[in-house]
Structures are given as C-alpha cells and as structure tokens.
Design a protein around this motif. Structure first.
Motif, mmCIF file in Angstrom:
data_model
loop_
_atom_site.group_PDB
_atom_site.id
_atom_site.type_symbol
_atom_site.label_atom_id
_atom_site.label_comp_id
_atom_site.label_asym_id
_atom_site.label_seq_id
_atom_site.Cartn_x
_atom_site.Cartn_y
_atom_site.Cartn_z
ATOM 1 N N ASN A 264 7.574 9.082 -12.625
ATOM 2 C CA ASN A 264 7.716 10.402 -11.995
ATOM 3 C C ASN A 264 7.493 10.263 -10.491
ATOM 4 O O ASN A 264 6.351 10.093 -10.046
ATOM 5 C CB ASN A 264 6.706 11.375 -12.595
ATOM 6 C CG ASN A 264 6.877 12.794 -12.067
ATOM 7 O OD1 ASN A 264 7.585 13.020 -11.079
ATOM 8 N ND2 ASN A 264 6.239 13.751 -12.722
ATOM 9 N N PRO A 265 8.542 10.327 -9.668
ATOM 10 C CA PRO A 265 8.405 10.108 -8.219
ATOM 11 C C PRO A 265 7.482 11.105 -7.524
ATOM 12 O O PRO A 265 7.039 10.847 -6.412
ATOM 13 C CB PRO A 265 9.841 10.248 -7.705
ATOM 14 C CG PRO A 265 10.708 10.008 -8.893
ATOM 15 C CD PRO A 265 9.946 10.539 -10.059
ATOM 16 N N SER A 266 7.192 12.235 -8.165
ATOM 17 C CA SER A 266 6.277 13.189 -7.538
ATOM 18 C C SER A 266 4.827 12.713 -7.624
ATOM 19 O O SER A 266 3.939 13.296 -7.004
ATOM 20 C CB SER A 266 6.405 14.562 -8.206
ATOM 21 O OG SER A 266 5.975 14.505 -9.551
ATOM 22 N N LEU A 267 4.576 11.639 -8.382
ATOM 23 C CA LEU A 267 3.218 11.126 -8.553
ATOM 24 C C LEU A 267 3.010 9.761 -7.905
ATOM 25 O O LEU A 267 1.906 9.225 -7.943
ATOM 26 C CB LEU A 267 2.877 11.035 -10.038
ATOM 27 C CG LEU A 267 2.875 12.359 -10.809
ATOM 28 C CD1 LEU A 267 2.652 12.104 -12.293
ATOM 29 C CD2 LEU A 267 1.813 13.297 -10.271
ATOM 30 N N GLY A 268 4.080 9.197 -7.330
ATOM 31 C CA GLY A 268 3.956 7.887 -6.701
ATOM 32 C C GLY A 268 5.321 7.278 -6.475
ATOM 33 O O GLY A 268 6.333 7.978 -6.453
ATOM 34 N N VAL A 269 5.361 5.961 -6.326
ATOM 35 C CA VAL A 269 6.617 5.250 -6.038
ATOM 36 C C VAL A 269 7.126 4.632 -7.334
ATOM 37 O O VAL A 269 6.454 3.779 -7.931
ATOM 38 C CB VAL A 269 6.401 4.166 -4.964
ATOM 39 C CG1 VAL A 269 7.742 3.541 -4.575
ATOM 40 C CG2 VAL A 269 5.720 4.767 -3.735
ATOM 41 N N ALA B 27 0.846 -1.198 0.000
ATOM 42 C CA ALA B 27 0.000 0.000 0.000
ATOM 43 C C ALA B 27 0.877 1.242 0.000
ATOM 44 O O ALA B 27 1.857 1.323 0.751
ATOM 45 C CB ALA B 27 -0.908 0.004 1.225
ATOM 46 N N GLY B 28 0.549 2.194 -0.860
ATOM 47 C CA GLY B 28 1.350 3.405 -0.926
ATOM 48 C C GLY B 28 0.623 4.526 -1.642
ATOM 49 O O GLY B 28 -0.437 4.315 -2.239
ATOM 50 N N PRO B 29 1.213 5.714 -1.612
ATOM 51 C CA PRO B 29 0.542 6.900 -2.170
ATOM 52 C C PRO B 29 0.659 6.999 -3.682
ATOM 53 O O PRO B 29 1.695 6.682 -4.262
ATOM 54 C CB PRO B 29 1.295 8.052 -1.504
ATOM 55 C CG PRO B 29 2.680 7.499 -1.284
ATOM 56 C CD PRO B 29 2.505 6.045 -0.982
ATOM 57 N N GLY B 30 -0.404 7.460 -4.314
ATOM 58 C CA GLY B 30 -0.363 7.741 -5.756
ATOM 59 C C GLY B 30 -0.217 6.494 -6.584
ATOM 60 O O GLY B 30 -0.835 5.469 -6.317
ATOM 61 N N ARG B 31 0.657 6.560 -7.575
ATOM 62 C CA ARG B 31 0.742 5.503 -8.578
ATOM 63 C C ARG B 31 1.981 4.634 -8.374
ATOM 64 O O ARG B 31 3.102 5.128 -8.390
ATOM 65 C CB ARG B 31 0.813 6.114 -9.981
ATOM 66 C CG ARG B 31 -0.291 7.098 -10.269
ATOM 67 C CD ARG B 31 -0.082 7.730 -11.624
ATOM 68 N NE ARG B 31 -1.031 8.822 -11.846
ATOM 69 C CZ ARG B 31 -1.063 9.559 -12.936
ATOM 70 N NH1 ARG B 31 -0.200 9.350 -13.906
ATOM 71 N NH2 ARG B 31 -1.959 10.524 -13.068
ATOM 72 N N TRP B 32 1.764 3.355 -8.195
ATOM 73 C CA TRP B 32 2.870 2.413 -8.230
ATOM 74 C C TRP B 32 3.339 2.263 -9.682
ATOM 75 O O TRP B 32 2.521 2.213 -10.597
ATOM 76 C CB TRP B 32 2.436 1.051 -7.693
ATOM 77 C CG TRP B 32 2.227 1.006 -6.210
ATOM 78 C CD1 TRP B 32 1.042 0.971 -5.558
ATOM 79 C CD2 TRP B 32 3.248 1.008 -5.210
ATOM 80 N NE1 TRP B 32 1.238 0.952 -4.201
ATOM 81 C CE2 TRP B 32 2.601 0.970 -3.959
ATOM 82 C CE3 TRP B 32 4.638 1.037 -5.234
ATOM 83 C CZ2 TRP B 32 3.287 0.958 -2.752
ATOM 84 C CZ3 TRP B 32 5.333 1.024 -4.033
ATOM 85 C CH2 TRP B 32 4.669 0.992 -2.804
ATOM 86 N N GLY B 33 4.651 2.209 -9.866
ATOM 87 C CA GLY B 33 5.191 2.014 -11.210
ATOM 88 C C GLY B 33 5.294 3.274 -12.028
ATOM 89 O O GLY B 33 5.577 3.219 -13.227
ATOM 90 N N GLY C 254 -0.541 15.884 -4.237
ATOM 91 C CA GLY C 254 -0.750 15.567 -5.654
ATOM 92 C C GLY C 254 -0.524 14.113 -5.990
ATOM 93 O O GLY C 254 -0.278 13.763 -7.145
ATOM 94 N N LEU C 255 -0.619 13.237 -4.984
ATOM 95 C CA LEU C 255 -0.405 11.801 -5.194
ATOM 96 C C LEU C 255 -1.759 11.126 -5.386
ATOM 97 O O LEU C 255 -2.433 10.754 -4.425
ATOM 98 C CB LEU C 255 0.348 11.211 -4.007
ATOM 99 C CG LEU C 255 1.767 11.761 -3.789
ATOM 100 C CD1 LEU C 255 2.261 11.463 -2.387
ATOM 101 C CD2 LEU C 255 2.716 11.184 -4.823
ATOM 102 N N ILE C 256 -2.186 10.976 -6.641
ATOM 103 C CA ILE C 256 -3.521 10.481 -6.972
ATOM 104 C C ILE C 256 -3.397 9.212 -7.822
ATOM 105 O O ILE C 256 -2.651 9.194 -8.803
ATOM 106 C CB ILE C 256 -4.329 11.540 -7.761
ATOM 107 C CG1 ILE C 256 -4.345 12.869 -7.010
ATOM 108 C CG2 ILE C 256 -5.751 11.027 -8.028
ATOM 109 C CD1 ILE C 256 -5.077 12.847 -5.690
ATOM 110 N N PRO C 257 -4.105 8.134 -7.464
ATOM 111 C CA PRO C 257 -4.101 6.943 -8.323
ATOM 112 C C PRO C 257 -4.652 7.270 -9.707
ATOM 113 O O PRO C 257 -5.518 8.140 -9.840
ATOM 114 C CB PRO C 257 -5.038 5.975 -7.590
ATOM 115 C CG PRO C 257 -5.097 6.472 -6.188
ATOM 116 C CD PRO C 257 -4.934 7.962 -6.274
#
Length: 869
Positions: free
Chosen positions: A754-759, A745-751, A781-784
């Motif tokens: 751009n690290p500003s949008l996820g991991v 489980a984590g913030p925004g988009r896995w994969g 700004g971390l949105i799936p």
C-alpha cells in the motif's frame, strides 16, 4: 532415402537388418548384461572414427567404462547424484556445445536408479534428451537393463526413440530382436535374429522361434511387479520389513536402520544436516505414512520435512505431554517429480533450459511462468488429485509450496513461493478446478522474480529447485459463513529484535493474531499483530493504553464459505455471541467505544480491543510455547522459526497445530561495539534507543539513498510505484556491498503493498543495500511497523541487512536530515531518465567521508555519525 544419409552400426549384417542408421536416430538397447551392450558399442565407435565422425561418451554410471583404449573420443564425466535437473542440464549443455552430426554413447540409463531411485525421471530424461539429439542430426546409443524398469517407463522410451532393440545372450550366442525401427520396414525386420560370427539370420521357422524363447531369460518374470516403478518396489520391500519388525524378528530390527536411511534419501532430501535429523527422529512407520499420503514420487520438500520433523521431535520428548496439546495432522504431499513431469510432458523443457542460462535467467522466466499457469496434468496424477479431494470433502485446504531448497539451513525462501487457500466449496468439478489452478499457481511461483533474485544472490541458481507441494487441512472451525482458527502466529526461538534493555533474546518471541496466520507472516497494512517476548510476555514495543488500542489488530483474515474466497473482515463486524470466553482470553471490551455507540443509538456487537493479556497471565500458554521452541531448537542445535495455529476447546484448553518449522538464521551479539560518548551533535545523522535489528555493528557507509518523506507523501499513487521502481534501479547499480555500502532510508514501511503506508518495493529491489531505515512521518500516516517474524524481516536477516525504525517525535530519538544536504547529491548522474524525482529521491555520496553506523544490542543504542579525523 539417399545412401549418403545412412550410417553404419559397425556390423554389416545388423545394418542390413535395420536398413542402416540415419542421422537423428536414437538407438536403445535392452540387455541383460552391460558387457553384451559394450560389444556392440565398440563396433559402432570404431566405425564412426573410421568415418571421421566426432564421438562423445557420456560417462556417469558405476559400471566399468564402455569404451577403453580408444583415442580421439571425448569423454564427458557427469554427476547424476546432483539430481535430475542438474544432470539433464549438464547433458543439454554438452549437446548444445558439440553441435550437429555428433555420435554419442551413453552409459546404462538403469544406473540412474541408484542416484534417483525413480523410473519416472529416467523416462523424463529420455523424453527431453532424445528429441534434442534428433533435432541436431546426431546418432546416439543408449541401454537399459531388462526387467529393471516399469512397463510405463519402457513404453515412454519406446514411444520416443527411433530404434529399440532387444539383445539376448543365450548359450554363448547373441540374439538380436528389433522391437521398433522408425520409418523403415522389411518382411523380416522385426523377427529375432541369431548372430553367427558376423552374420545375423532371422528366425522364421515357428519351431525354432518357440524353442528360442523357451531358452531365453524369461521375460515374464515378476510381471506383476514390473507394473510398479522401482520407487514403489522399494517401499513394498519396506512394508514387508515393517511387518517383520512388528512380529519381533531380530534380523528385521537390525535391517530397519539401513532401510530408514535409504528411504530418507528418497523422500526427505540431500542436505546432510536435515538427513541426520530425519534418521534420528523419523521412524520406519513415519516414512511409510508419508508414502501412503504421497501423490507421485520424489522428495516432499523442505516445508513438509520441517513440519514433520518438528512434530516428531515433540512427540518423542518424554519430559512433556505434547499429545495433550498437539492437534493431529493429515497432510498430503505432491512429490517433487510431479513438478518436472509437468514441465516435460507439457513440452516446456527446452524453455526451462533457456531460463537456466545467464542471459535467460530473468527474461525467459516470465514466459515460462505464464505457460505454467495453463498446463495439463497426466491422467494418473489427476486421479490421485481427485481421490485426495474426496478424502478432504468440503473442508478448506491450503496448497503450500515445499520446494527442495525451501526451509533449509541458511535458505528459508520465506514468502518467495506461493501458498493458496482453497475454501473448497461447490460441486466436485468446481472444487477440483480450484485445486488444480492452485497447484499451477504454486508451480509458476518458482519463476517469480523475487525467488529468482533470492536464488541468484545465494549462489543457488544452478542448483535443482524442484517444487514439491504440501496440502494441509486448514486448521480452525466454522463460525457462521466464516472459517478460521482462534489464533495463529509465528514463533522464533531467538529474538534478535529485542526492543528494551533487559530482554533475553534466547527466550524467544511470538507474533500472534486472531484468525488466519496470513496476518502474522506478512507486513499487514494498517494493522498490528501482538508481539510477545516470551520472557516478559506483557511487555509491548509500545506503551500506554492509547498505544495498546492504536497498535492492535483491527481486522481478521477468514475463509468465506459462501463467496468461496479468502476475505478480510473487520473485528467489530464479527459475531462473537456465545464465544465470550475466548474473547475475554484474547481481548478486552472497549467500554468507551461501546458507551459512545449506545449514546448514538447504534446497535451491534460489542467492540473489542485485542490485547492477548489474559492469555499471557491467566494461562500457561507463554510457557508452553517457550518450551516448544526450546525443545525443537535443542534437537536442531540451531535457532528455529515456527508457524502455528491455536484452537481452544470449550474449557479453553489450547490445541496447537504446528504447521511449519525451519532453521532460523540470526544475527547475534557479535563482538562488543564501543560507541563513542563524546560525539558532537552536529556530526550526528541520527541516534535512537532500541527499534533496530542486526546485532552489534560498526559499519562504514559510502552512500545514502534517501526518500524525502514530505515530498513523497504528496505524490500520486502511480508516481509512488515509479519511485519504487527507481529505487530498484539504484539497487541494481550496487555491484558489490563490500566495496559500496549503501544505507536506504525512507518514510513508513519498505516493501508495503500500500503506497500510502510506505514505498512499495519488492525485496529484490532493495536486496543489495547494507542498512535499511524506516522513518516515521506521522502527519502523512507513514509509520514503520515493527514486524519482526514476518517473511520480510527474515529476508533482512538472511541478506544481512541492518534495520532501524526511527521515530523522530520520540524523546530518545534524534534525526538531523539536514546533515545530508552538505554532501553531493548524485541522483541525476545515476538516473538521468528520472529527473522528475530529483526532489523525492536523493542519493548522497559519502565516498570521501567517514560516515559510520554503530549499534550495541545490550544498551540498545544505535547511532549514525560522521567520524572526526
């Protein structure tokens, strides 16, 4: 040379003719009949055993055994039908295991034509096996049948071997004619020799020599055809048959089915389900058309097969006039054998064998990948490349991977291999260099870590994975300096990501973009393609005018013919003058934004918001795409996934270019899951309505890997990449998903890239988890991104990873992250060298707890909670 290093053929007179054998010699006999070779093989083997030598017999052919009734030899049964690489690997492993100074006898190499239908690959096999045998001081006997191979193949064998001997059996007498004997010479060595009992006598008299060659089997037979590969001869015969079919000959029509099956096995592949489809939907003309546009030989690969099959299925559908809608294609194919020849002729095969080992699987791959980016191609292949480029002129093309295992049933390899756009501008030399570099990039991608991990996880690491290539003309048109299609997208015939109760999964779904399709197949940073449920095309995953603007496409991928590159251009910087008909079909003017621009005195083109709504309501586009998916699915008898482009004529008639089709692995409804209605809130980790994928599940969880959104958002860019690598380390510690089920489980988009949008993990760094959660953390700004249909989501489906997007700010979503704090955090035990991230990465142990996740696709409910004992 010291006589102690010499060895015998088993015939004293032959020893004298060739000055004995030497350790390291490979001896190739060119014969008319296997029995003739068998006689000399047995002399060689019997003498070797008398000399206390180890003898290994490589048995793989259909002909009767060469060695029978002799004990004390090792017989290795090989399977050539598995393909060149698996066969060559078997031989390489045996030679490595047996070690130095072993004597070998091989079955007739010509028999490999039955399995491979290709002289080229027989030459490649000999070029990699012979030097390895030489290196280990062995002596090996081989044979080929005379007049069965092209001059080029015989020349490659002659160049590589140490001894090449012609053996004739004429009028019940053997004649031996050494053509090559490496590193020794005598005045009569290279003359024909007649065998009288055990004695070989050189034929020195010109009268006797001339008489001999008149009674020998004519070596000039079919000289013109011997310039051709066995492969080419088969297609020449097929062309002749097709002419007879057109002439209406009854026997030819009967023969046609057999030839179609034969040619499918040459160019389509080995998978019986794909072959069954090909035999049903590809005609003899279709297969001959493939050959006419094929560079090299071998299979055309999964991606090319899928594209051709889908087009043929539609064109054979009598219930709909698909020719009105389908854009013609003029693709080229680079055969899979060119890939292996590239490796062999650049001298990398030994490295390839090291990479095939368990120890070198990942480690050696990086070295081989770097070498493959710099190799050279044979002159004959380069000439075919040049002719193909001359055909396309300066039209943009795309060089796409089309490997043997790609786009197969159960193994899509979605996004694992490279595809490279060639904008194809500049001088012929510049365009050729760009193209050749693109080929190298695609070949090298066979060694990508994600692709290797994918193969390993599916038990495909020992299977042949030749890289064929599909070269396609880019669909679209020039708009000033930019080239792009009007629309591009992905379509699936089964929508496993239904986001609202009442949607019909069997209706299918589209993921639609303006411009090149790269935005449809990848998880795009900060941009949102249009998701279309084909049974309710106006229904969006997000609702409201503001959401329509927020979750829309803002940038367009294009080919810039001036910079000669793929570029990303803001939608509002595009000039749509004269194309308002198209824009009114796919978008609406943003009147509020345009009014503000005028008030500020700003000039420029109108600002548009892409909604695609008019396309859905005012045209039959959704119905056409739905019918296309259902027609192909019905033929495959399996859900399918397609990639396509759409170009509109002036009257806004759509022309569809079907670029790709593959079987789509799905997770359906499964058995009904009854979610308890009386779960106490303090026992709930999260619950949500919709936004999950993976069907109905009831899954216990033993561990949670949790990335704290707030603390992660504060990290520097380099630290975010290090967090991703640490997640990969934790992923590798999951040896068995059945014994250790993990929720990530984590913030925004896995994969994300751009690290500003996820991991920014690679898929190989999360491929062992059971459940993956993307959590919205709006303040950072971390949105799936609900990106079903992308390569990333295809990986989730194939790997059976259940997916949930959590939006804690929404009314129907509950997320109690504090519940995890009551359970042991074992991160420091698992990653003692990464203690700087202990407040970022938490690993909660639920081994002795009853944590479970349940979902019901019909009610669209998903909940994760602690069961009460």
């Amino acid at each position: 040379m010291d006589c102690m290093t010499k060895a015998s053929t088993g015939m004293k007179s032959l020893d004298q003719v060739v000055d004995y054998l030497r350790l390291g010699d490979n001896v190739v006999w060119q014969v008319d009949a296997i029995d003739d070779y068998k006689y000399f093989v047995n002399l060689f083997v019997e003498n070797a055993l008398i000399s206390n030598r180890r003898v290994v017999y490589m048995r793989f052919a259909q002909h009767p055994p060469l060695i029978e009734g002799i004990e004390d030899i090792t017989v290795c049964a090989l399977n050539a039908c598995g393909g060149f690489e698996s066969f060559s690997t078997q031989v390489y492993d045996i030679i490595s295991r047996e070690g130095k100074e072993v004597y070998y006898v091989f079955d007739c190499l010509s028999d490999l034509l039955t399995a491979w239908a290709n002289d080229l690959m027989i030459g490649n096999f000999f070029m990699i096996t012979c030097p390895y045998l030489f290196e280990l001081d062995t002596i090996a006997y081989f044979t080929i049948l005379r007049n069965k191979h092209s001059f080029q193949t015989v020349a490659r064998i002659r160049e590589t071997t140490q001894l090449l001997i012609d053996l004739y059996n004429c009028e019940d007498c053997y004649y031996i004619h050494p053509l090559k004997v490496w590193d020794r010479y005598s005045p009569t060595m290279f003359l024909p020799h007649a065998l009288d009992r055990e004695n070989l006598t050189p034929i020195t008299n010109s009268v006797d020599a001339a008489r001999l060659f008149t009674i020998m089997p004519t070596i000039g037979i079919e000289n013109e055809r011997r310039h051709l590969d066995y492969w080419d001869k088969m297609f020449l015969n097929a062309v002749a048959l097709y002419k007879e079919v057109l002439e209406g000959k009854e026997t030819a029509a009967m023969e046609q089915k057999k030839v179609i099956e034969q040619l499918c096995k040459l160019v389509i592949g080995r998978d019986h389900r794909i072959l069954s489809l090909a035999k049903k939907y590809l005609s003899l003309k279709d297969l001959l058309d493939i050959k006419s546009r094929l560079i090299g030989s071998g299979y055309i690969g999964g991606k090319a097969v899928g594209m051709l099959m889908a087009r043929s299925i539609l064109l054979k559908d009598k219930d709909f006039e698909w020719r009105r809608y389908l854009e013609p294609h003029d693709s080229y194919y680079i055969g899979s054998d060119v890939f292996y020849s590239y490796i062999v002729q650049n001298g990398w095969w030994k490295l390839r064998m090291k990479q095939r080992s368990n120890e070198g699987y990942f480690q050696v791959a990086s070295e081989l990948r770097e070498k493959m980016l710099k190799g050279s191609f044979p002159a004959a292949v380069k000439e075919q490349f040049q002719q193909m480029l001359e055909y396309f002129g300066q039209s943009p093309i795309i060089v796409r991977s089309s490997s043997l295992l790609e786009d197969a049933f159960g193994n899509a390899f979605a996004g694992k291999y490279e595809s490279v756009f060639c904008v194809n501008q500049g001088s012929p030399a510049e365009r050729y260099k760009q193209f050749e570099d693109a080929i190298r990039v695609v070949y090298a991608s066979a060694m990508n870590e994600d692709a290797l991990a994918y193969r390993l996880q599916r038990g495909l690491d020992k299977r042949d994975e030749q890289m064929a290539i599909l070269v396609q003309r880019v669909s679209g048109a020039h708009h000033g300096q930019y080239f792009f299609p009007d629309l591009a997208g992905v379509g699936v015939s089964y929508n496993t990501y239904v986001w609202k109760e009442g949607l019909n999964p069997d209706a299918g779904m589209l993921r639609l973009v303006h411009g090149l399709g790269t935005r449809a197949v990848d998880r795009v940073e900060g941009d949102y393609p249009r998701i279309v449920a084909l049974d309710k095309p106006l229904l969006r995953p997000h609702a409201g005018v503001d959401d329509s603007r927020k979750y829309s496409q803002r940038e367009v991928d294009v080919l810039n013919t001036v910079s000669n590159k793929l570029e990303v251009v803001s939608l509002n910087n595009m000039d749509y003058e004269g194309r308002e008909g198209l824009m009114n079909l796919i978008g609406v003017k943003d009147y509020e934004a345009n009014r503000r621009m005028k008030e500020l005195g700003m000039k420029g083109p109108d600002i548009w918001t892409l909604t695609f709504d008019h396309l859905m309501t005012a045209t039959s586009f959704p119905q056409i795409m739905g019918k296309m998916l259902k027609t192909i699915k019905s033929a495959y008898q399996y859900p399918v996934d397609i990639e396509f482009t759409i170009n509109f004529s002036r009257d806004l008639h759509p022309h569809i270019n079907l670029l790709q089709c593959r079987p789509l692995q799905t997770k359906g409804l499964k058995s009904k899951v009854h979610i308890p209605s009386n779960i106490r809130e303090e026992k709930v980790l999260f619950k949500s309505k919709g936004h999950f994928m993976g069907g109905n599940i009831s899954q216990s969880l033993k561990r949670i890997i949790y990335i704290d959104p707030k603390n992660y958002s504060k990290l520097a860019l380099s630290q975010k990449y290090e967090v991703a690598r640490t997640v990969g380390k934790l992923n590798k510690q999951i040896q068995n998903r059945e014994n250790l089920s993990v929720m990530l489980a984590g913030p925004g988009r896995w994969g994300t890239s751009n690290p500003s949008l996820g991991v920014p993990v690679a898929f190989s760094e999360i491929n062992h988890v059971t459940v993956m959660i993307e959590i919205a953390f709006s303040s950072a700004g971390l949105i799936p991104e609900l990106s079903f249909g992308t390569h990333f989501f295809q990986d989730l489906v194939e790997t059976d990873i259940f997916y949930v997007a959590l939006f804690p700010e929404k009314n129907n979503v509950f997320f109690n992250h504090l519940l995890m704090n009551d359970h042991p955090n074992i991160f420091n035990q698992l990653c003692p060298d990464k203690l700087q991230f202990e407040e970022i990465i938490k690993v909660y142990d639920f081994t002795n707890k009853d944590l479970v996740i349940m979902s019901d696709i019909l009610s669209q409910n998903v909940v994760c909670f602690l069961e009460e004992k």
